[in-house]
Design an enzyme around this catalytic site. Structure first.
Site, mmCIF file in Angstrom:
data_model
loop_
_atom_site.group_PDB
_atom_site.id
_atom_site.type_symbol
_atom_site.label_atom_id
_atom_site.label_comp_id
_atom_site.label_asym_id
_atom_site.label_seq_id
_atom_site.Cartn_x
_atom_site.Cartn_y
_atom_site.Cartn_z
ATOM 1 C CB CYS A 171 -0.941 -0.008 1.194
ATOM 2 S SG CYS A 171 -1.918 -1.505 1.273
ATOM 3 C CG HIS A 188 -2.943 3.045 2.689
ATOM 4 N ND1 HIS A 188 -3.539 2.783 1.474
ATOM 5 C CD2 HIS A 188 -3.038 1.892 3.407
ATOM 6 C CE1 HIS A 188 -3.959 1.531 1.461
ATOM 7 N NE2 HIS A 188 -3.671 0.975 2.614
ATOM 8 C CG ASN A 204 -6.609 -1.231 1.839
ATOM 9 O OD1 ASN A 204 -5.994 -0.698 0.920
ATOM 10 N ND2 ASN A 204 -6.011 -1.806 2.863
HETATM 11 N N1 ACO Z 1 -17.838 -9.408 10.360
HETATM 12 C C1 ACO Z 1 -18.181 -9.745 11.599
HETATM 13 N N2 ACO Z 1 -17.292 -10.177 12.522
HETATM 14 C C2 ACO Z 1 -16.007 -10.242 12.160
HETATM 15 C C3 ACO Z 1 -15.574 -9.894 10.866
HETATM 16 C C4 ACO Z 1 -16.553 -9.482 9.944
HETATM 17 N N3 ACO Z 1 -16.235 -9.114 8.690
HETATM 18 N N4 ACO Z 1 -14.242 -10.078 10.811
HETATM 19 C C5 ACO Z 1 -13.844 -10.494 12.016
HETATM 20 N N5 ACO Z 1 -14.914 -10.609 12.824
HETATM 21 C C6 ACO Z 1 -14.950 -11.028 14.224
HETATM 22 C C7 ACO Z 1 -13.765 -11.875 14.625
HETATM 23 O O1 ACO Z 1 -13.959 -13.233 14.286
HETATM 24 C C8 ACO Z 1 -13.737 -11.666 16.111
HETATM 25 O O2 ACO Z 1 -14.692 -12.480 16.703
HETATM 26 P P1 ACO Z 1 -14.407 -13.171 18.143
HETATM 27 O O3 ACO Z 1 -14.221 -12.019 19.083
HETATM 28 O O4 ACO Z 1 -15.632 -13.961 18.372
HETATM 29 O O5 ACO Z 1 -13.153 -13.972 17.949
HETATM 30 C C9 ACO Z 1 -14.210 -10.232 16.286
HETATM 31 O O6 ACO Z 1 -14.868 -9.876 15.052
HETATM 32 C C10 ACO Z 1 -13.091 -9.259 16.535
HETATM 33 O O7 ACO Z 1 -12.047 -9.508 15.595
HETATM 34 P P2 ACO Z 1 -10.754 -8.652 15.561
HETATM 35 O O8 ACO Z 1 -9.891 -9.149 14.437
HETATM 36 O O9 ACO Z 1 -10.148 -8.564 16.924
HETATM 37 O O10 ACO Z 1 -11.385 -7.250 15.180
HETATM 38 P P3 ACO Z 1 -10.681 -5.874 15.156
HETATM 39 O O11 ACO Z 1 -11.376 -4.953 16.039
HETATM 40 O O12 ACO Z 1 -9.198 -5.995 15.287
HETATM 41 O O13 ACO Z 1 -10.980 -5.420 13.674
HETATM 42 C C11 ACO Z 1 -9.864 -5.282 11.560
HETATM 43 C C12 ACO Z 1 -10.497 -6.193 12.591
HETATM 44 C C13 ACO Z 1 -10.903 -4.328 11.021
HETATM 45 C C14 ACO Z 1 -9.324 -6.141 10.431
HETATM 46 C C15 ACO Z 1 -8.724 -4.503 12.279
HETATM 47 O O14 ACO Z 1 -7.830 -5.369 12.904
HETATM 48 C C16 ACO Z 1 -7.982 -3.655 11.326
HETATM 49 O O15 ACO Z 1 -8.482 -2.645 10.888
HETATM 50 N N6 ACO Z 1 -6.739 -4.038 11.014
HETATM 51 C C17 ACO Z 1 -5.981 -3.417 10.010
HETATM 52 C C18 ACO Z 1 -6.189 -4.224 8.805
HETATM 53 C C19 ACO Z 1 -6.007 -3.464 7.572
HETATM 54 O O16 ACO Z 1 -6.370 -2.329 7.412
HETATM 55 N N7 ACO Z 1 -5.456 -4.182 6.674
HETATM 56 C C20 ACO Z 1 -5.201 -3.670 5.444
HETATM 57 C C21 ACO Z 1 -3.872 -4.011 5.292
HETATM 58 S S1 ACO Z 1 -3.353 -3.917 3.712
HETATM 59 C C22 ACO Z 1 -2.654 -2.483 3.773
HETATM 60 O O17 ACO Z 1 -3.337 -1.542 3.722
HETATM 61 C C23 ACO Z 1 -1.231 -2.491 3.977
#
Ligand code: ACO
Length: 326
Positions: free
Chosen positions: A113, A253, A283
């Site tokens: 990214c 980004h 994204n």
């Molecule tokens: N819908 C519903 N529930 C979900 C989903 C979904 N799409 N995805 C995950 N969950 C659940 C998980 O299973 C978990 O359930 P549990 O508590 O029963 O185990 C719960 O939601 C919480 O999951 P987390 O992964 O802890 O959620 P978090 O608050 O961390 O949010 C997210 C996840 C949005 C991916 C966050 O970690 C994030 O924004 N990370 C950055 C990722 C990113 O932007 N990546 C792009 C990278 S590529 C780049 O740009 C370089």
């Protein structure tokens, strides 16, 4: 200052829109979860016949048209992508083929990214060295073809698109005031596509285990993203010698709203200075910043003389920031 002027920008977005409610029918998720955690409401999805080079070529032609340059007059084409048309040759070569142009170096940058800012830095250096006087830095992705559509933790995050910037030597007033880029390869396993390269060539086993799709430790990515984007953005602002109040726009980004807002808070800028398109495109990895620049220019949010700060992080982990006077 590296003298550089962006005289044309263009974007290309597939027509198909995939909304959060569409996703509710595909995986166990909800509009509320996606909106609260990411700020994303919808994203664009390329059709079966569209590859990254198709979107980049379209964006490049628009950028060139706006800048009054024919694509075959370019001295260099640098395409940032993590979703190339083919392992080789570079997507930039397929862009040339699509446009029927040659006689200029065309190559890809793989920096996730952060890729567009890496491409811009390379183009700025080509211009500073006198190697190029008309060059395009582009970012393009078709993420939808490398996402596991059964993995709700990743498939809701990404979208497809491309953006391009036509760069020429500056007029003495405009250019890159300061920039920084970096990488910590020790963090590579936190966000990668395991199969399809020489470490793990594609096989029936890798296909069955979906190892040719995005694998990500979301929480780790979040933490590093906020730290590297805000640290590098603060560094370029400091080194540019401008006051925070002088900055017209921060274009981070566009990974998700929470990352962007946390970055903004650490850079100590007011919310109205942040430009966001993540709600409508998700994204798009290397494409998010050039698409955002194109839309911001179209809306009159960036004008000649404005100071704009760009900041990104990505797989690698890479990061980059630049402060530009437009
Ligand atoms: N819908 C519903 N529930 C979900 C989903 C979904 N799409 N995805 C995950 N969950 C659940 C998980 O299973 C978990 O359930 P549990 O508590 O029963 O185990 C719960 O939601 C919480 O999951 P987390 O992964 O802890 O959620 P978090 O608050 O961390 O949010 C997210 C996840 C949005 C991916 C966050 O970690 C994030 O924004 N990370 C950055 C990722 C990113 O932007 N990546 C792009 C990278 S590529 C780049 O740009 C370089």
């Amino acid at each position: 200052m590296k003298s550089l002027k962006i005289v044309g920008t263009g974007r290309s977005l597939p027509e198909k829109v995939l909304t959060n409610s569409d996703l509710e029918k595909m995986v166990e998720t909800s509009d509320q979860w996606i909106t609260e955690r990411t700020g994303i409401k919808e994203r664009r999805i390329a059709d079966e016949d569209t590859a990254t080079s198709d979107l980049v070529a379209d964006a490049l032609v628009k950028a060139c048209r706006q800048g009054g340059v024919e694509p075959d007059e370019l001295d260099a084409i640098v395409v940032a992508t993590s979703t190339p048309d083919t392992v080789y040759p570079a997507t930039a070569c397929w862009v040339q083929k699509k446009l029927g142009i040659s006689n200029m170096p065309a190559f890809d940058v793989s920096a996730g990214c952060s890729g567009f800012l890496f491409a811009l830095e390379i183009v700025a250096n080509l211009i500073a060295a006198g190697t190029a006087t008309k060059a395009v830095a582009a970012g393009g992705e078709v993420m939808s073809k490398v996402v596991n559509w059964q993995d709700r933790a990743t498939c809701v995050l990404f979208g497809d698109g491309a953006g391009a910037a036509l760069c020429v030597p500056g007029d003495g007033r405009s250019g890159i005031l300061s920039s920084t880029w970096g990488c910590d390869g020790n963090l590579a396993p936190l966000l990668y596509q395991p199969a399809g390269g020489t470490r793990m060539p594609t096989s029936q086993k890798t296909l069955d285990r979906m190892l040719h799709t995005v694998h990500m430790e979301g929480n780790q990515v979040f933490k590093h993203a906020v730290r590297t984007m805000s640290d590098s953005a603060r560094k370029v602002v400091r080194e540019a010698g401008v006051d925070i109040g002088e900055i017209r726009l921060l274009i981070p980004h566009q990974a998700n709203t929470r990352i962007m807002e946390a970055t903004l808070a650490r850079v100590k800028m007011p919310p109205e200075k942040m430009y966001s398109i993540v709600h409508k495109y998700g994204n798009m990895s290397a494409a998010t910043i050039p698409v955002a620049i194109d839309e911001a220019r179209e809306e009159g949010r960036i004008k000649d003389g404005d100071v704009v700060v760009l900041t990104a992080f990505g797989t690698g982990f890479t990061w980059a920031s630049a402060a530009l006077r437009w």
